[in-house]
Structures are given as C-alpha cells and as structure tokens.
Design an enzyme around this catalytic site. Sequence first.
Site, PDB file in Angstrom:
ATOM      1  N   LYS A 118       0.851  -1.199   0.000  1.00  0.00           N
ATOM      2  CA  LYS A 118       0.000   0.000   0.000  1.00  0.00           C
ATOM      3  C   LYS A 118       0.887   1.250   0.000  1.00  0.00           C
ATOM      4  CE  LYS A 118      -3.671  -2.742   1.996  1.00  0.00           C
ATOM      5  NZ  LYS A 118      -4.854  -2.829   2.817  1.00  0.00           N
ATOM      6  N   GLU A 143     -11.151 -10.461  -1.048  1.00  0.00           N
ATOM      7  CA  GLU A 143     -10.869  -9.604   0.101  1.00  0.00           C
ATOM      8  C   GLU A 143     -12.182  -8.986   0.596  1.00  0.00           C
ATOM      9  OE1 GLU A 143      -6.424  -8.315   0.013  1.00  0.00           O
ATOM     10  OE2 GLU A 143      -7.628  -6.765  -0.942  1.00  0.00           O
ATOM     11  N   GLY A 169      -7.700  -4.453   7.056  1.00  0.00           N
ATOM     12  CA  GLY A 169      -7.141  -3.504   8.014  1.00  0.00           C
ATOM     13  C   GLY A 169      -7.926  -3.399   9.303  1.00  0.00           C
ATOM     14  N   SER A 172      -6.658  -8.784   6.803  1.00  0.00           N
ATOM     15  CA  SER A 172      -6.103  -8.999   8.149  1.00  0.00           C
ATOM     16  C   SER A 172      -5.376 -10.339   8.281  1.00  0.00           C
ATOM     17  CB  SER A 172      -7.198  -8.865   9.214  1.00  0.00           C
ATOM     18  OG  SER A 172      -7.741  -7.549   9.207  1.00  0.00           O
TER      19      SER A 172
HETATM   20  P1  13P Z   1      -4.625  -6.025   5.589  1.00  0.00           P
HETATM   21  O1  13P Z   1      -3.862  -7.323   5.531  1.00  0.00           O
HETATM   22  O2  13P Z   1      -3.817  -4.904   6.176  1.00  0.00           O
HETATM   23  O3  13P Z   1      -5.960  -6.215   6.219  1.00  0.00           O
HETATM   24  O4  13P Z   1      -4.884  -5.592   4.082  1.00  0.00           O
HETATM   25  C1  13P Z   1      -5.410  -6.516   3.206  1.00  0.00           C
HETATM   26  C2  13P Z   1      -5.327  -5.971   1.838  1.00  0.00           C
HETATM   27  O5  13P Z   1      -6.037  -5.036   1.517  1.00  0.00           O
HETATM   28  C3  13P Z   1      -4.354  -6.551   0.918  1.00  0.00           C
HETATM   29  O6  13P Z   1      -4.548  -6.083  -0.362  1.00  0.00           O
END
Ligand code: 13P
Length: 276
Positions: free
Chosen positions: A11, A179, A185, A224
């Site tokens: 990210k 997802e 997150g 997560s």
């Molecule tokens: P997290 O693992 O931080 O929840 O993010 C997942 C994600 O959006 C991966 O592309």
Amino acid sequence: MRHVIVAANWKMNTTPRDAGELARVIGSRTREPGVIRVICPPYVCLAAVRDAIAGPDVAASDGMGVAVGAQNVHHEAAGAYTGEIAASMLAGLATWVIVGHSERRRDAGEADELIGRKLRAARGAGLRSILCVGEQLADREAGRAEAVVGAQLLGCLDGADLADFGTEGGLPWLAVAYEPVWAIGTGRTARGADAAAMADAIRRTLVALGMRGGEDLPVLYGGSVTSGSIDEFLAEPSIDGALVGGASLKPDEMAGIVARAGLTAAARGAFAKPSS
Ligand code: 13P
C-alpha cells in the site's frame, strides 16, 4: 494443480530509501519451494525492490524467485492522464499488478468496467494480474456475498478474452484475491470455511463464463492475514494463498505466512519439501 501464491501489498508504505532492504530481508526469509512470492511496493519503490530481489532482469524473478508487482495501472496506453502510469511503463519494473483493490474502488471511484479495462491493458502489456473482489459487511450479513462477488467478476471480465487469462509457461495470467471489505485492516478476518466457499464460487463463475482452466485459477484470501491467522485459510484446500497488507511489511510475519504456504505447496506435490 493450482499455484500457491503469497503477495505482499505494501500500500502507501516504504520509500525508495528503505524498500529495497525490506524486500531483500523478506525475500531471503521466505524461500519456500513451490510458493510464488510477489512484492507490490508503491510505484516509486518498484526499481529499488527490483534491484534488491530480482536484479535487472525482472522476468527472471518469476517462478521460484520473488516477483515484483505494481499496485495499480492505468487503462489507457498513453496520453493526457496526469499522474497516471500505463501498463507498458511497468516493463522491466514489474511482472504482476494488483487491480480492483477495494481501497481504489472506495478512494478513486473505480468501478468494474474500468477495472476490466485495466485487466485487459495489463494482459496486453504482459503483466499478470491479481484481481481483487469482495463484499461489504452488509452484503455478507444479508446473505448476498456470493452474488455481489459474482457480479464484480462479471463486470470486470466482461469484454475480456478469457482464453488470454489462463496459465502459460507454468504461471497463471490471473489470480483472484477475495478480500471482504470489512476484513481489510480491521483485524477481523472472514471464517476460513466462508472464504473457501467463496473461492469455489469464484472458480465456478469463471468456468461458467467460459474460462478454459477456470477450475485451476488461484484464489487468494486477503483481509487482516497474519502468521497467526493464515492457517485457518490455507487449511482449506480451496484457498491458494494470500494477499497480505499490514503484515507484509513485517519480515517475521511474512516468514510465518510463507512457511505455512510452503506446507500447502508441498502437500499439493508442487515440489518435494526438503527434509531438514
Ligand atoms: P490487511 O492485511 O492490512 O488487512 O490488508 C489486506 C489488503 O487489503 C491486501 O490487499
């Protein structure tokens, strides 16, 4: 036999000064036969990550090495699109790209039709795609999660020649990352069984759409994922790996996640697990 993939979505984290070292540490601590590893840093860190883990020949990083991925790509080939990056510009920097991430759907207003154009642009430029899909919490609670994800797939793949998105040269051109938006997150994960049912539904949809080899399409879980939660997902034979956000910035976490993925790869007979 489906591929096992662990992709790191960094990210909007890391800088060109520190990304290479982080990638190098993660790469050296996640060597697992049969697991395809992809690191997706911000655009400005692609070269640093490539130099740290792949060397100048980024294509050589596919397969057993660590591959480099971008987090987004523009759908047009060139033109007056200030601040955007075309797929062809990623040549030599990345071999994979994430498209359709829910954060871009939310923040950049990306809808399925546009995401489909990105997918086709990526494939045209020789980039492998990780297509993200996932429902909102209200959709899951109302029992329409599979319908929502199915509609996303239809919308994104409408107009695509699905024959182009199968496996070639031992690697898939497309992986789907399931997802659930409410799991990203938040520290809250889907249940493994629900994610597995969704993975099966995704493959059924692609087969119904006419994708030859759709039953071999890798489906990853994201939301997560940590070294502590990965087992719940990879214990499900329908799930082929993970798209990892926050935990992918932590070498210890990535080492644990990829080690678990290595067990799945070995169990599938992708490669003999070395006895140690
Ligand atoms: P997290 O693992 O931080 O929840 O993010 C997942 C994600 O959006 C991966 O592309």
